[in-house]
Design a protein around this motif. Structure first.
Motif, PDB file in Angstrom:
ATOM      1  N   THR A   1       6.776   7.297  -1.284  1.00  0.00           N
ATOM      2  CA  THR A   1       6.584   8.390  -2.242  1.00  0.00           C
ATOM      3  C   THR A   1       7.568   9.492  -1.876  1.00  0.00           C
ATOM      4  O   THR A   1       8.004   9.602  -0.730  1.00  0.00           O
ATOM      5  CB  THR A   1       5.143   8.940  -2.188  1.00  0.00           C
ATOM      6  OG1 THR A   1       4.862   9.391  -0.854  1.00  0.00           O
ATOM      7  CG2 THR A   1       4.134   7.865  -2.585  1.00  0.00           C
TER       8      THR A   1
ATOM      9  N   LEU B   1      -8.541   1.196   5.097  1.00  0.00           N
ATOM     10  CA  LEU B   1      -7.545   2.123   5.602  1.00  0.00           C
ATOM     11  C   LEU B   1      -8.259   3.197   6.417  1.00  0.00           C
ATOM     12  O   LEU B   1      -9.086   3.950   5.880  1.00  0.00           O
ATOM     13  CB  LEU B   1      -6.754   2.757   4.457  1.00  0.00           C
ATOM     14  CG  LEU B   1      -5.657   3.749   4.868  1.00  0.00           C
ATOM     15  CD1 LEU B   1      -4.605   3.063   5.725  1.00  0.00           C
ATOM     16  CD2 LEU B   1      -5.015   4.366   3.619  1.00  0.00           C
TER      17      LEU B   1
ATOM     18  N   ILE C   1       0.862  -1.180   0.000  1.00  0.00           N
ATOM     19  CA  ILE C   1       0.000   0.000   0.000  1.00  0.00           C
ATOM     20  C   ILE C   1       0.897   1.228   0.000  1.00  0.00           C
ATOM     21  O   ILE C   1       1.811   1.352   0.814  1.00  0.00           O
ATOM     22  CB  ILE C   1      -0.926   0.030   1.234  1.00  0.00           C
ATOM     23  CG1 ILE C   1      -1.779  -1.257   1.284  1.00  0.00           C
ATOM     24  CG2 ILE C   1      -1.813   1.260   1.215  1.00  0.00           C
ATOM     25  CD1 ILE C   1      -2.623  -1.372   2.528  1.00  0.00           C
ATOM     26  N   SER C   2       0.648   2.144  -0.923  1.00  0.00           N
ATOM     27  CA  SER C   2       1.429   3.376  -0.998  1.00  0.00           C
ATOM     28  C   SER C   2       1.083   4.271   0.187  1.00  0.00           C
ATOM     29  O   SER C   2      -0.064   4.330   0.645  1.00  0.00           O
ATOM     30  CB  SER C   2       1.148   4.094  -2.315  1.00  0.00           C
ATOM     31  OG  SER C   2       1.794   5.334  -2.339  1.00  0.00           O
ATOM     32  N   GLU C   3       2.156   4.985   0.658  1.00  0.00           N
ATOM     33  CA  GLU C   3       1.915   5.870   1.787  1.00  0.00           C
ATOM     34  C   GLU C   3       1.018   7.054   1.415  1.00  0.00           C
ATOM     35  O   GLU C   3       0.471   7.739   2.279  1.00  0.00           O
ATOM     36  CB  GLU C   3       3.241   6.375   2.355  1.00  0.00           C
ATOM     37  CG  GLU C   3       4.069   7.212   1.414  1.00  0.00           C
ATOM     38  CD  GLU C   3       5.324   7.758   2.076  1.00  0.00           C
ATOM     39  OE1 GLU C   3       5.293   7.986   3.292  1.00  0.00           O
ATOM     40  OE2 GLU C   3       6.352   7.930   1.364  1.00  0.00           O
ATOM     41  N   SER C   4       0.793   7.264   0.114  1.00  0.00           N
ATOM     42  CA  SER C   4      -0.088   8.343  -0.338  1.00  0.00           C
ATOM     43  C   SER C   4      -1.524   7.877  -0.565  1.00  0.00           C
ATOM     44  O   SER C   4      -2.352   8.633  -1.073  1.00  0.00           O
ATOM     45  CB  SER C   4       0.466   8.959  -1.629  1.00  0.00           C
ATOM     46  OG  SER C   4       0.527   7.972  -2.652  1.00  0.00           O
ATOM     47  N   THR C   5      -1.845   6.610  -0.201  1.00  0.00           N
ATOM     48  CA  THR C   5      -3.198   6.078  -0.391  1.00  0.00           C
ATOM     49  C   THR C   5      -4.192   6.858   0.471  1.00  0.00           C
ATOM     50  O   THR C   5      -3.919   7.147   1.651  1.00  0.00           O
ATOM     51  CB  THR C   5      -3.227   4.592  -0.026  1.00  0.00           C
ATOM     52  OG1 THR C   5      -2.287   3.889  -0.857  1.00  0.00           O
ATOM     53  CG2 THR C   5      -4.613   3.999  -0.230  1.00  0.00           C
ATOM     54  N   ALA C   6      -5.375   7.132  -0.112  1.00  0.00           N
ATOM     55  CA  ALA C   6      -6.395   7.925   0.593  1.00  0.00           C
ATOM     56  C   ALA C   6      -7.048   7.106   1.696  1.00  0.00           C
ATOM     57  O   ALA C   6      -7.195   5.883   1.590  1.00  0.00           O
ATOM     58  CB  ALA C   6      -7.456   8.401  -0.394  1.00  0.00           C
TER      59      ALA C   6
ATOM     60  N   PHE D   1      -9.381  -2.970   0.791  1.00  0.00           N
ATOM     61  CA  PHE D   1      -8.497  -4.001   0.264  1.00  0.00           C
ATOM     62  C   PHE D   1      -9.095  -5.369   0.609  1.00  0.00           C
ATOM     63  O   PHE D   1      -9.403  -5.645   1.773  1.00  0.00           O
ATOM     64  CB  PHE D   1      -7.087  -3.891   0.854  1.00  0.00           C
ATOM     65  CG  PHE D   1      -6.445  -2.564   0.617  1.00  0.00           C
ATOM     66  CD1 PHE D   1      -5.773  -2.319  -0.557  1.00  0.00           C
ATOM     67  CD2 PHE D   1      -6.556  -1.544   1.566  1.00  0.00           C
ATOM     68  CE1 PHE D   1      -5.180  -1.077  -0.781  1.00  0.00           C
ATOM     69  CE2 PHE D   1      -5.975  -0.315   1.339  1.00  0.00           C
ATOM     70  CZ  PHE D   1      -5.286  -0.074   0.166  1.00  0.00           C
TER      71      PHE D   1
ATOM     72  N   ALA E   1      -4.071   7.834   7.529  1.00  0.00           N
ATOM     73  CA  ALA E   1      -3.030   7.897   6.495  1.00  0.00           C
ATOM     74  C   ALA E   1      -1.757   7.201   6.978  1.00  0.00           C
ATOM     75  O   ALA E   1      -1.411   7.218   8.169  1.00  0.00           O
ATOM     76  CB  ALA E   1      -2.741   9.354   6.151  1.00  0.00           C
TER      77      ALA E   1
ATOM     78  N   GLU F   1      -9.750   3.665   1.749  1.00  0.00           N
ATOM     79  CA  GLU F   1      -9.501   2.715   0.666  1.00  0.00           C
ATOM     80  C   GLU F   1      -9.723   1.303   1.186  1.00  0.00           C
ATOM     81  O   GLU F   1      -9.400   0.956   2.312  1.00  0.00           O
ATOM     82  CB  GLU F   1      -8.070   2.878   0.151  1.00  0.00           C
ATOM     83  CG  GLU F   1      -7.768   2.093  -1.094  1.00  0.00           C
ATOM     84  CD  GLU F   1      -8.426   2.688  -2.328  1.00  0.00           C
ATOM     85  OE1 GLU F   1      -8.632   1.925  -3.282  1.00  0.00           O
ATOM     86  OE2 GLU F   1      -8.736   3.905  -2.332  1.00  0.00           O
TER      87      GLU F   1
END
Length: 815
Positions: free
Chosen positions: A236, A197, A143-148, A153, A200, A151
């Motif tokens: 990121t 999520l 999971i990208s640290e910029s994911t809203a 999964f 953040a 989200e």
């Protein structure tokens, strides 16, 4: 069976369907039973006899066959009770692998006499005997640290082989600040879980999150299964590079070599991958002179010297460095740097040796000046002040004479034998920072003086010399050492004169004056000379010669060069000793004694005796140490009258030397007894036998008178008896060939040691007399006489015997 009757039916539903068959006249019935899975072995399902209307009493006589359609045999019928019981545990999930609401097992029962068939349908009910489980124990999520936030999964669902309420009912997630769980129900009633999520993520704070997902079924006693969820946070480019310090002040010495490192700048980026890779560069605010003087490595931030730095040209350099990452949207940071150039001590001090003398004598006086040196330095201030020194372990010192001039003087006595020359290094050092230095070396050679006495490796030499050495034989090399040089080192060797019994040492020994080899000038005999003690002197060849001496102890080592001499029984050279012994001699009686002497040393003169030849080895024994010959048994009528004994006397030398004597023994029929026990000092003999007392008295009287008569006649008429007719000397009570009653045991010896062994003594009826031989001085006759019954008779006989012995001894001496 009792075991089959223990269990009770859990649940039973019976539906009977009658089918009539006119041809067979057989009624088939379908019976339905319901049981839970995993029933224990031996548990009763139902009483078939009661349900099917069968007579239990006749059932044991009829053949019953139970067939399970499509499966192995899990049940059995008890003929005694008509009960259907569990033969092996049944697992519903094994019979019905596909999850269905109902699971049936069909059985065919055939009973003969008369034949009847029954169809049984057994429904197996599910129990909660399986826990939920996941296909994979670990689930990985990136999971990208910029994911809203919010989200969703999807996660893998759990599997439970049980059905209905016993299958998976819900999911639980371990405690987490960033994630929560949402459960969904599928069309078939299965449960699914989604990971949501909640807050953040920040990879720089936590790169990996470990979660535990638990699946729980709906059974009465709920079961559960777990799986690990590993969430890896993807980076990121959200962090800019940052230097360790915002500004730097660096000092660098002038004349620093090109390529030398000034400083290594370090900027860090909390991101990872290409987002954290940094490039360094000068900003537009950095002057061209600075960029030309210093080089910046764009990859590692090292700043090195690019051109020669001179303090007099440029003292301060200012620069600004930028660090930029390689991310898609690159970010950057910067720092400022000031480089200060410091002056350095770049001129070496100098030294000059104005005068010195070499070589010098080793006995030069202390405080003598042997060299003058001067020092200088082109620098100024502290950098121009010069200090001079030499090694502390040298026997010299420096003494300041005037400004920048120094004298080298002798501070300790010199010794050429320890150090023949000195390499004296003058080291000059200025007081700059860092200090510079220089050095100059001069070699000082020492001349030898005769100040060392010759030295021997040992103060005392013990030299063994084997006797019978060849004249001129090399005994040893006595070499001294003199550490001086040239003529002071050349040594001459002398034997310090000393007389022994009017004989000078130079007549016995000789030494080579050049190399110290010691020689014997004569052949030495251990039996005459056993040792010598004298001194050898070593003298050098200096103007005032020095000398020393050493003590030499010569020890003559014995050789086995003397053959044993048999002194008893005495016989003429090469002749045979003939002796007579009574045939009635007892066992263990002493018949003869062999005595030999050897003039060698103790080790070589030890004598041992042994038979070389013997007529009858069972008749006589020989003591190897004292030479006693004794009878081992009494004589028998089969033994020959004449016995020949050859005895060898051997010394203990290497190689051993020996001498032999031949004794011829003749046995006679007489009442006289053989040797009695005999000791070394005095010699004594027994004259009594074991015969009848009357026979002893008669024969003894006759023999005594006959022996006295013969002895007196021989002494008066025979001055030089013939060797063949002379009575061989013997040391036992025997009847000699001359029938002498005086010397029934006579020993003639040339060795004074043996003479002193025999003492005059009256013991056990015997008289032993030691008498010097007239006009001979070195020979003795030892006689053993028997006593008579009367004192007067004994005295007269003794007087006659002594007189006769003296006469016989004189004759022997003259011969």
């Amino acid at each position: 069976m009792e075991a089959h009757r223990r269990g009770q039916p859990w649940r039973r539903y019976v539906s009977v369907f009658l089918i009539f068959s006119a041809a067979l006249n057989v009624v088939s019935a379908v019976t339905h039973y319901t049981i839970p899975e995993e029933m224990e072995e031996g548990s009763v399902v139902a009483n078939l006899a009661a349900d099917l209307g069968l007579d239990v009493n006749t059932l044991s006589k009829r053949e019953i066959r139970l067939d399970v359609v499509g499966n192995k045999k899990y049940l059995q019928i008890n003929k005694d009770t008509g009960e259907l019981y569990i033969l092996e545990k049944m697992d519903r999930e094994l019979f019905c692998p596909i999850k269905t609401a109902s699971c049936f097992l069909k059985l065919d029962v055939t009973i003969e006499n008369p034949i009847r068939m029954f169809n049984i349908e057994l429904e197996i009910m599910d129990i909660n005997d399986n826990a939920p489980h996941f296909r994979r124990d670990k689930m990985h999520l990136d999971i990208s640290e910029s994911t809203a936030v919010g989200e969703r999964f999807s996660l893998n669902n759990a599997i439970d082989p049980d059905v209905g309420d016993n299958s998976v009912k819900t999911y639980h997630l371990s405690e987490s600040n960033h994630f929560t769980l949402e459960i969904q129900t599928g069309r078939d009633g299965s449960k699914f879980a989604d990971l949501i999520l909640q807050t953040a993520l920040d990879r720089e704070q936590q790169e990996v999150h470990h979660l535990i997902l638990t699946a729980v079924d709906g059974g009465v006693q709920a079961r559960s299964g777990t799986a690990n969820i590993i969430v890896r946070v993807l980076d990121t480019n959200d962090n800019a590079p940052k230097f360790d310090k915002e500004s730097y002040n660096i000092e660098i010495m002038e004349n620093s070599p090109i390529g030398s490192l000034v400083v290594t700048l370090n900027a860090t980026d909390l991101d990872e991958g290409t987002n954290s890779e940094i490039l360094y560069s000068y900003s537009l605010y950095t002057s061209e002179k600075t960029q030309a003087t210093f080089s910046l490595n764009s990859n590692n931030g090292e700043i090195t010297v690019k051109e020669m730095i001179n303090y007099e040209d440029f003292r301060i350099y200012d620069m600004e460095v930028i660090a930029t990452d390689k991310g898609t949207n690159s970010l950057s940071g910067q720092c400022k740097m000031t480089i200060l150039v410091t002056d350095m001590n770049d001129n070496h001090p100098e030294i000059s040796i104005k005068s010195y003398q070499s070589p010098i004598k080793e006995d030069i006086a202390v405080d003598t000046v042997i060299a003058v040196v001067s020092v200088s330095d082109k620098d100024s201030g502290e950098n121009g002040i010069v200090d001079i020194h030499i090694a502390d372990e040298l026997p010299f010192s420096l003494r300041e004479n005037s400004d920048n001039y120094y004298e080298l003087v002798v501070s300790e006595p010199l010794d050429r034998e320890k150090v023949p020359e000195y390499d004296i290094t003058f080291t000059v050092t200025d007081r700059g920072s860092p200090p510079l230095s220089d050095n100059e070396t001069m070699t000082l050679e020492l001349l030898d003086v005769n100040d060392n006495v010759p030295q021997f490796p040992q103060s005392f030499y013990t030299i063994p010399v084997m006797e019978n050495n060849a004249p001129g034989a090399l005994l040893s090399s006595l070499t001294a050492f003199d550490p001086d040089l040239h003529e002071n080192q050349y040594l001459v060797y002398f034997i310090i004169e000393k007389e022994i019994v009017n004989t000078s040492m130079s007549m016995l020994f000789s030494i080579n004056p050049e190399n110290g080899n010691l020689y014997a000038l004569k052949t030495f005999d251990y039996e005459i000379e056993k040792e010598f003690l004298f001194h050898i002197e070593a003298r050098d060849s200096g103007v005032l010669p020095l000398r020393s001496n050493v003590t030499v102890h010569i020890i003559i080592v014995d050789q086995n060069d003397n053959t044993p001499v048999i002194v008893s029984p005495w016989r003429v050279h090469g002749s045979v000793v003939e002796e007579k012994i009574p045939r009635s001699t007892d066992k263990g009686s002493l018949v003869s004694k062999v005595i030999a002497i050897d003039t060698d040393s103790v080790q070589n003169s030890r004598i041992t005796y042994q038979f070389l030849q013997v007529t009858d080895a069972t008749l006589f024994s020989l003591d190897q140490y004292n030479g006693d010959i004794r009878t081992m048994r009494m004589f028998s009528y089969r033994d020959p009258r004449h016995q020949r004994l050859v005895v060898i006397a051997k010394d203990n030398g290497e190689p051993a030397l020996s001498a032999t004597v031949t004794i011829k023994l003749s046995t006679v029929e007489t009442a006289v007894k053989a040797y009695s026990d005999m000791t070394e000092v005095p010699l004594e003999y027994d004259i009594f036998s074991d015969l009848n007392l009357y026979l002893v008295i008669g024969l003894g009287s006759v023999s005594f008178l006959l022996l006295i008569t013969i002895l007196v006649t021989c002494v008066l008429k025979c001055q030089k008896p013939m060797p063949s007719k002379a009575a061989p000397p013997s040391r036992n009570s025997v009847i000699s060939e001359r029938n002498s009653t005086i010397a029934d045991s006579t020993l003639i010896s040339n060795d004074a040691y043996w003479y002193s062994m025999f003492l005059a003594e009256t013991r056990k009826g015997k008289l032993v007399v030691r008498q010097p031989v007239p006009k001979a001085g070195s020979r003795y006759i030892v006689s053993s006489l028997p006593r008579s019954t009367g004192l007067t008779e004994t005295s007269d006989s003794a007087a006659s015997t002594l007189q006769g012995s003296t006469t016989t001894g004189s004759g022997s001496s003259s011969s």
